[in-house]
Motif scaffolding. Sequence first.
Motif, short mmCIF file in Angstrom:
data_model
loop_
_atom_site.label_atom_id
_atom_site.label_comp_id
_atom_site.label_asym_id
_atom_site.label_seq_id
_atom_site.Cartn_x
_atom_site.Cartn_y
_atom_site.Cartn_z
N GLU A 194 0.82 -1.20 0.00
CA GLU A 194 0.00 0.00 0.00
C GLU A 194 0.86 1.26 0.00
OE1 GLU A 194 -2.99 0.10 2.96
OE2 GLU A 194 -3.58 -1.99 2.69
N LEU A 195 1.91 1.26 0.79
CA LEU A 195 2.77 2.43 0.85
C LEU A 195 3.48 2.67 -0.48
CD1 LEU A 195 3.74 4.59 2.90
CD2 LEU A 195 5.72 3.13 3.34
N MET A 196 3.93 1.60 -1.10
CA MET A 196 4.60 1.74 -2.39
C MET A 196 3.62 2.18 -3.48
SD MET A 196 7.73 1.22 -1.84
CE MET A 196 8.24 1.20 -3.55
N ALA A 197 2.41 1.64 -3.45
CA ALA A 197 1.42 2.05 -4.44
C ALA A 197 1.05 3.52 -4.27
CB ALA A 197 0.18 1.17 -4.32
N LEU A 198 0.92 3.98 -3.03
CA LEU A 198 0.61 5.39 -2.79
C LEU A 198 1.77 6.28 -3.20
CD1 LEU A 198 -1.44 7.40 -1.56
CD2 LEU A 198 -0.29 7.07 0.64
N ALA A 199 2.99 5.85 -2.97
CA ALA A 199 4.15 6.69 -3.30
C ALA A 199 4.34 6.82 -4.80
CB ALA A 199 5.41 6.11 -2.66
N TYR A 200 4.07 5.77 -5.56
CA TYR A 200 4.28 5.82 -7.01
C TYR A 200 3.17 6.58 -7.73
CZ TYR A 200 8.39 2.84 -7.29
OH TYR A 200 9.67 2.35 -7.20
N GLY A 201 2.05 6.83 -7.06
CA GLY A 201 1.02 7.65 -7.67
C GLY A 201 0.09 6.86 -8.55
N GLU A 253 -12.17 7.90 -10.30
CA GLU A 253 -11.50 6.79 -9.61
C GLU A 253 -10.07 6.70 -10.10
OE1 GLU A 253 -12.03 2.02 -8.61
OE2 GLU A 253 -13.28 2.99 -10.13
N LEU A 254 -9.12 6.83 -9.18
CA LEU A 254 -7.70 6.76 -9.49
C LEU A 254 -7.20 5.35 -9.24
CD1 LEU A 254 -6.47 10.07 -7.79
CD2 LEU A 254 -7.14 9.72 -10.17
N LYS A 255 -6.58 4.75 -10.25
CA LYS A 255 -6.06 3.40 -10.16
C LYS A 255 -4.58 3.44 -9.77
CE LYS A 255 -9.87 1.44 -11.78
NZ LYS A 255 -10.69 0.49 -11.01
N TYR A 256 -4.21 2.59 -8.81
CA TYR A 256 -2.84 2.51 -8.32
C TYR A 256 -2.29 1.11 -8.57
CZ TYR A 256 -3.42 6.97 -5.89
OH TYR A 256 -3.63 8.31 -5.60
N TYR A 260 -4.96 -1.27 -6.17
CA TYR A 260 -5.52 -0.31 -5.23
C TYR A 260 -6.15 0.85 -6.00
CZ TYR A 260 -2.80 -2.75 -1.68
OH TYR A 260 -2.29 -3.71 -0.85
N SER A 261 -7.11 1.51 -5.38
CA SER A 261 -7.79 2.62 -6.03
C SER A 261 -8.35 3.58 -4.99
CB SER A 261 -8.92 2.12 -6.94
OG SER A 261 -9.90 1.45 -6.18
N VAL A 262 -8.61 4.81 -5.43
CA VAL A 262 -9.18 5.86 -4.58
C VAL A 262 -10.26 6.57 -5.40
CG1 VAL A 262 -8.77 7.98 -3.28
CG2 VAL A 262 -7.03 6.19 -3.32
N VAL A 263 -11.43 6.76 -4.81
CA VAL A 263 -12.55 7.42 -5.47
C VAL A 263 -12.67 8.83 -4.93
CG1 VAL A 263 -15.03 7.37 -5.95
CG2 VAL A 263 -13.74 5.22 -5.80
N LEU A 264 -12.70 9.81 -5.83
CA LEU A 264 -12.81 11.22 -5.48
C LEU A 264 -14.08 11.81 -6.07
CD1 LEU A 264 -9.13 12.41 -6.20
CD2 LEU A 264 -10.08 11.53 -4.05
N PHE A 265 -14.61 12.81 -5.39
CA PHE A 265 -15.76 13.58 -5.87
C PHE A 265 -15.30 14.99 -6.19
CE2 PHE A 265 -19.42 11.13 -3.60
CZ PHE A 265 -19.19 10.06 -4.47
N ARG A 266 -15.53 15.41 -7.45
CA ARG A 266 -15.28 16.82 -7.82
C ARG A 266 -16.61 17.56 -7.71
NH1 ARG A 266 -15.29 20.11 -12.43
NH2 ARG A 266 -16.02 18.38 -13.73
N CYS A 267 -16.64 18.56 -6.86
CA CYS A 267 -17.88 19.24 -6.52
C CYS A 267 -17.79 20.73 -6.84
CB CYS A 267 -18.21 19.06 -5.03
SG CYS A 267 -18.28 17.34 -4.49
N LYS A 268 -18.94 21.30 -7.03
CA LYS A 268 -19.08 22.76 -7.14
C LYS A 268 -19.63 23.25 -5.82
CE LYS A 268 -22.59 24.50 -9.29
NZ LYS A 268 -23.55 24.93 -10.33
#
Length: 437
Positions: A194-201, A253-256, A260-268
């Motif tokens: 997890e740490l390596m996946a987060l560091a590599y972006g 959704e950002l794929k690592y 691993y993945s992270v889901v973000l919401f872009r809001c106004k």
Amino acid sequence: MYKQEKNVVNILCNLELVYPPAFFDIMVHLVLHLPQEAILGGPVYMRWMYPFERYMKKLKGYLRNKARPEGSIAEGYVADEALTFCSMYLEGIQTKFNHPDRNADADIPKRHLHVFSSQCRPMSKVEILDLSEEANKSLHYFVLNNCHEIEDYKSKFKSDFPGRDMKTEFSSWFKYEADTSSSSHNMSPDCTNELMALAYGPTRACSYDACIVNGVRFVVHSRDVRRTTQNSGVVSIGEDGTLFYGQLEQIIELKYLHKYSVVLFRCKWFDTSGKRLEKKNNIVSINISREWFVGNEWYDDQQYILATQAKHVFYLQDPSRSTDNWRVVEDVHHRKLWDHPSMSIVNEIDLLHDTQSSDYNLVVDSGFDENNNDDENFIDGDGEFDVDVNDEFDDYEDNEEDDLLYPSDEEVQIKDDFMVDDNVDLLYTCYSSDDSD
């Protein structure tokens, strides 16, 4: 209500001057009787027929033979009840008792880094995003900035390089430090991955138009405007407890690495500073004419939140305002979602004996031991509290027999006092005469 009963007649007479006679059917005439019905019957929700009318619609759905409607409805009802009863005992078959909920969450595995727990269940087609290098770095830094498990790395970067820009240079430095720490420290394999996946972006990104997060459905605003329903309203709580109201614009959704993945919401976000937010009688009204945190580019990090940081709200038109820019915020509790407070069971300590009630087990001995002459209860060495039930019941029965056979001195004295009274003597005489007959 009595006033409205008189006014409704005048209102209908005025309407007759405008509308043709065909307009005034039985439903319009019913308005004349509504005030009187409210006066006699009270609140209408205590006596309306909507539940029965809805159930009649269900019964009409059982109709198959229009020549025999009653029998067809009866057979359909019996068949439905029988199948419903049998489905409770079927295994391996999806029924209405075991089928997943409509807004069921996706299976999220346990993660050491909480940012990787920001997942969703997509409800639309996937669209691949072609992010620029600047957009990729901005989104990557947003994820790093919201990961509380790497606060030690952030503090170290600020202390070693106080003059450098953390937003542009921290990601590359963190990648180097993650490679070094993963090879030198004894860390678990999952945490290292997890740490390596987060560091590599992120390696790639995709977007959705609708998704389900924590049992709640979210839809982007561009898709929401074409519908009569509303699922794009969001609210997020800031670090100081401030509520930020906005609309969902995009689901990313950002794929690592290592899946691993992270889901973000872009809001106004709406600018609710000053008098643009009013709270009166537990009703929150906001002005949506001005946006807040509007960046120069669409990937401005101030527009993003994690999917798990969003809470669903509804924006309703404020009828008390003369302009169309005011909305009433409706915060609802979703079905099958409850916020139960945590309950802690406290085991009270006996201050006299310095023991707890759970240290001893209550054992009831219903047998009879002739060799045991001890009538008292005792606590053995194993911490069990023995109670001899037979001894207590034997004592109770013996005392009751002694009371019946041998009356006390007080009872004898009371009986003698009653026998002195003439009425009592007459009463005993009557009873004796009846017995003799």
